[in-house]
Design a protein around this motif. Structure first.
Motif, short mmCIF file in Angstrom:
data_model
loop_
_atom_site.label_atom_id
_atom_site.label_comp_id
_atom_site.label_asym_id
_atom_site.label_seq_id
_atom_site.Cartn_x
_atom_site.Cartn_y
_atom_site.Cartn_z
N ALA A 165 0.77 -1.24 0.00
CA ALA A 165 0.00 0.00 0.00
C ALA A 165 0.80 1.30 0.00
CB ALA A 165 -0.96 0.00 1.20
N PRO A 166 1.91 1.44 0.75
CA PRO A 166 2.53 2.76 0.89
C PRO A 166 2.96 3.39 -0.44
CG PRO A 166 3.40 1.24 2.51
CD PRO A 166 2.60 0.42 1.54
N PHE A 167 2.94 4.71 -0.45
CA PHE A 167 3.39 5.48 -1.59
C PHE A 167 4.37 6.55 -1.11
CE2 PHE A 167 2.96 9.37 -4.12
CZ PHE A 167 3.39 8.89 -5.34
N PRO A 168 5.53 6.67 -1.73
CA PRO A 168 5.97 5.92 -2.92
C PRO A 168 6.81 4.68 -2.58
CG PRO A 168 7.47 7.73 -2.54
CD PRO A 168 6.43 7.80 -1.44
N ASP A 169 7.06 4.44 -1.31
CA ASP A 169 8.01 3.40 -0.92
C ASP A 169 7.32 2.11 -0.50
OD1 ASP A 169 10.25 5.09 -1.35
OD2 ASP A 169 9.88 6.04 0.59
N ASN A 170 6.61 1.50 -1.43
CA ASN A 170 5.99 0.22 -1.11
C ASN A 170 7.03 -0.91 -1.22
OD1 ASN A 170 6.18 0.17 -3.90
ND2 ASN A 170 4.26 -0.91 -4.18
N ASP A 171 6.62 -2.13 -0.89
CA ASP A 171 7.55 -3.25 -0.80
C ASP A 171 7.01 -4.43 -1.61
OD1 ASP A 171 9.34 -5.21 -0.11
OD2 ASP A 171 8.96 -5.12 2.06
N PRO A 172 7.20 -4.43 -2.94
CA PRO A 172 6.70 -5.53 -3.76
C PRO A 172 7.28 -6.88 -3.37
CG PRO A 172 7.28 -3.65 -5.13
CD PRO A 172 7.81 -3.36 -3.76
N ASP A 173 8.57 -6.91 -3.03
CA ASP A 173 9.18 -8.19 -2.64
C ASP A 173 8.53 -8.74 -1.38
OD1 ASP A 173 10.93 -8.12 -4.79
OD2 ASP A 173 12.54 -7.16 -3.65
N GLY A 174 8.29 -7.85 -0.41
CA GLY A 174 7.63 -8.28 0.81
C GLY A 174 6.21 -8.75 0.55
N ALA A 175 5.50 -8.06 -0.36
CA ALA A 175 4.14 -8.46 -0.70
C ALA A 175 4.13 -9.84 -1.35
CB ALA A 175 3.50 -7.42 -1.63
N ARG A 176 5.09 -10.08 -2.26
CA ARG A 176 5.17 -11.40 -2.90
C ARG A 176 5.48 -12.48 -1.88
NH1 ARG A 176 7.42 -8.54 -7.15
NH2 ARG A 176 9.53 -8.84 -6.36
N ALA A 177 6.38 -12.18 -0.94
CA ALA A 177 6.72 -13.17 0.08
C ALA A 177 5.51 -13.53 0.94
CB ALA A 177 7.87 -12.66 0.95
N ALA A 178 4.74 -12.51 1.33
CA ALA A 178 3.55 -12.76 2.14
C ALA A 178 2.51 -13.58 1.37
CB ALA A 178 2.94 -11.43 2.61
N MET A 179 2.31 -13.24 0.09
CA MET A 179 1.36 -14.02 -0.70
C MET A 179 1.88 -15.43 -0.95
SD MET A 179 -1.32 -12.33 -0.96
CE MET A 179 -2.10 -13.62 -1.92
N GLY A 180 3.19 -15.60 -1.04
CA GLY A 180 3.74 -16.94 -1.15
C GLY A 180 3.43 -17.78 0.08
N ARG A 181 3.47 -17.16 1.25
CA ARG A 181 3.11 -17.87 2.47
C ARG A 181 1.63 -18.25 2.46
NH1 ARG A 181 6.88 -13.88 4.46
NH2 ARG A 181 8.72 -14.92 5.35
N PHE A 182 0.80 -17.35 1.95
CA PHE A 182 -0.62 -17.67 1.83
C PHE A 182 -0.83 -18.89 0.93
CE2 PHE A 182 -4.36 -17.28 -0.95
CZ PHE A 182 -5.35 -17.52 -0.01
N TYR A 183 -0.23 -18.87 -0.25
CA TYR A 183 -0.43 -19.96 -1.19
C TYR A 183 0.19 -21.26 -0.69
CZ TYR A 183 -2.60 -17.13 -4.82
OH TYR A 183 -3.48 -16.35 -5.54
N ARG A 184 1.24 -21.18 0.11
CA ARG A 184 1.79 -22.41 0.70
C ARG A 184 0.79 -23.04 1.65
NH1 ARG A 184 6.87 -19.92 -0.01
NH2 ARG A 184 6.75 -18.74 1.94
N LEU A 185 0.06 -22.22 2.40
CA LEU A 185 -0.99 -22.76 3.26
C LEU A 185 -2.04 -23.50 2.44
CD1 LEU A 185 -1.63 -19.83 5.78
CD2 LEU A 185 -0.61 -22.05 6.30
N VAL A 186 -2.39 -22.93 1.28
CA VAL A 186 -3.37 -23.57 0.41
C VAL A 186 -2.85 -24.93 -0.05
CG1 VAL A 186 -4.57 -23.39 -1.80
CG2 VAL A 186 -4.34 -21.37 -0.34
N VAL A 187 -1.59 -24.97 -0.49
CA VAL A 187 -1.02 -26.22 -0.96
C VAL A 187 -0.94 -27.24 0.17
CG1 VAL A 187 1.10 -27.28 -1.86
CG2 VAL A 187 0.23 -25.16 -2.88
N ARG A 188 -0.55 -26.79 1.36
CA ARG A 188 -0.46 -27.71 2.50
C ARG A 188 -1.82 -28.27 2.89
NH1 ARG A 188 3.35 -23.66 5.97
NH2 ARG A 188 5.31 -24.03 4.83
N SER A 189 -2.87 -27.57 2.52
CA SER A 189 -4.22 -28.03 2.84
C SER A 189 -4.73 -29.04 1.82
CB SER A 189 -5.17 -26.83 2.92
OG SER A 189 -4.80 -25.98 3.99
N GLY A 190 -3.90 -29.39 0.85
CA GLY A 190 -4.26 -30.45 -0.07
C GLY A 190 -4.42 -30.05 -1.51
N TRP A 191 -4.30 -28.74 -1.82
CA TRP A 191 -4.45 -28.30 -3.21
C TRP A 191 -3.12 -28.47 -3.93
CZ3 TRP A 191 -9.28 -28.16 -3.89
CH2 TRP A 191 -10.12 -27.71 -2.88
N SER A 192 -3.10 -29.35 -4.91
CA SER A 192 -1.86 -29.62 -5.63
C SER A 192 -1.94 -29.03 -7.02
CB SER A 192 -1.64 -31.14 -5.73
OG SER A 192 -2.72 -31.75 -6.42
#
Length: 244
Positions: A72-99
């Motif tokens: 969200a922040p402007f102008p100094d947002n953190d795309p790498d951090g956002a990707r890392a957080a979303m990667g953690r979200f999707y890992r939870l999905v995969v661990r729940s059985g979605w392959s």
């Protein structure tokens, strides 16, 4: 293979009305920087979208929140951090059985459309066609569907973003009719996506927890670059949580 109970929808059984309404509420909360309401909406989206057990649903919603806060922040947002957080979200999905998909790749495609929307919203180079293409890449990857099949859903979601952008420009009033229009378009978008997934011929070939099938995979795309503009909304848990 068992069928999920109604209280635990998954990607192939999600309620488009519930998801569309929750995403609209989350987008509004994002732009008003109301993070507690955002988290509540994210919980609804994750639960309605993937039907994970409650502990993982809440943790997943937390990672969606963190991704949006980092973006969200402007102008100094953190795309790498956002990707890392979303990667953690999707890992939870995969661990729940979605392959069938790579969490890192899914997260990169997610944040890519956030970037394209931001550029489009602020007239910084992103076009509406590029935004539809970015959403199609995410949907195709997660659901294993051709671009042409998911394009109507992507186009409707972009139309919802246009209503959201105009709502933001008008001052983010909660009684603005543009918010109702945005909600209707999001419900229509997820209805189109649900219809596309329901008609997938191999939907029984990939399985999620207690469900007849789960997400697949498809296209590719480059990781997003850092952005300079603010804007965004939550990642919707159905085929991607995303910011507007």
């Amino acid at each position: 293979m068992t069928i999920a109970p109604a209280s635990r929808p998954g990607p192939l059984t999600f309620d488009p009305v519930a998801v569309g309404r929750a995403e609209c509420a989350a987008w509004a909360a994002y732009y008003r920087r109301e993070w507690v309401p955002f988290l509540r909406s994210a919980v609804t989206m994750v639960r309605a979208g993937f039907g994970m057990p409650w502990p993982r649903t809440v943790l997943g919603a937390w990672w969606v929140l963190r991704a949006n806060q980092l973006w969200a922040p402007f102008p100094d947002n953190d795309p790498d951090g956002a990707r890392a957080a979303m990667g953690r979200f999707y890992r939870l999905v995969v661990r729940s059985g979605w392959s069938g998909f790579d969490p890192v790749r899914a997260a990169a495609l997610e944040v890519q459309w956030w970037r394209v929307h931001r550029e489009h919203q602020h007239d910084a180079g992103g076009t509406e066609r590029e935004l539809v293409d970015a959403l199609c890449a995410l949907y195709a990857y997660v659901y294993g569907l051709p671009d042409s099949v998911v394009r109507p859903a992507a186009a409707l979601r972009v139309a919802a973003m246009d209503a959201s952008d105009r709502w933001v420009a008008a001052g983010c009033a909660t009684d603005d009719p543009l918010l109702a229009r945005e909600r209707r378009l999001l419900v229509a978008s997820f209805s189109a996506l649900r219809d596309a997934v329901d008609r997938r011929p191999d939907r029984a070939d990939r399985c999620g927890p207690d469900l007849p099938s789960g997400p697949g995979q498809a296209s590719t795309g480059r990781p997003p670059r850092a952005s300079t503009d603010s804007g965004g909304t939550p990642s919707s848990a159905v085929a991607g949580s995303g910011t507007v």
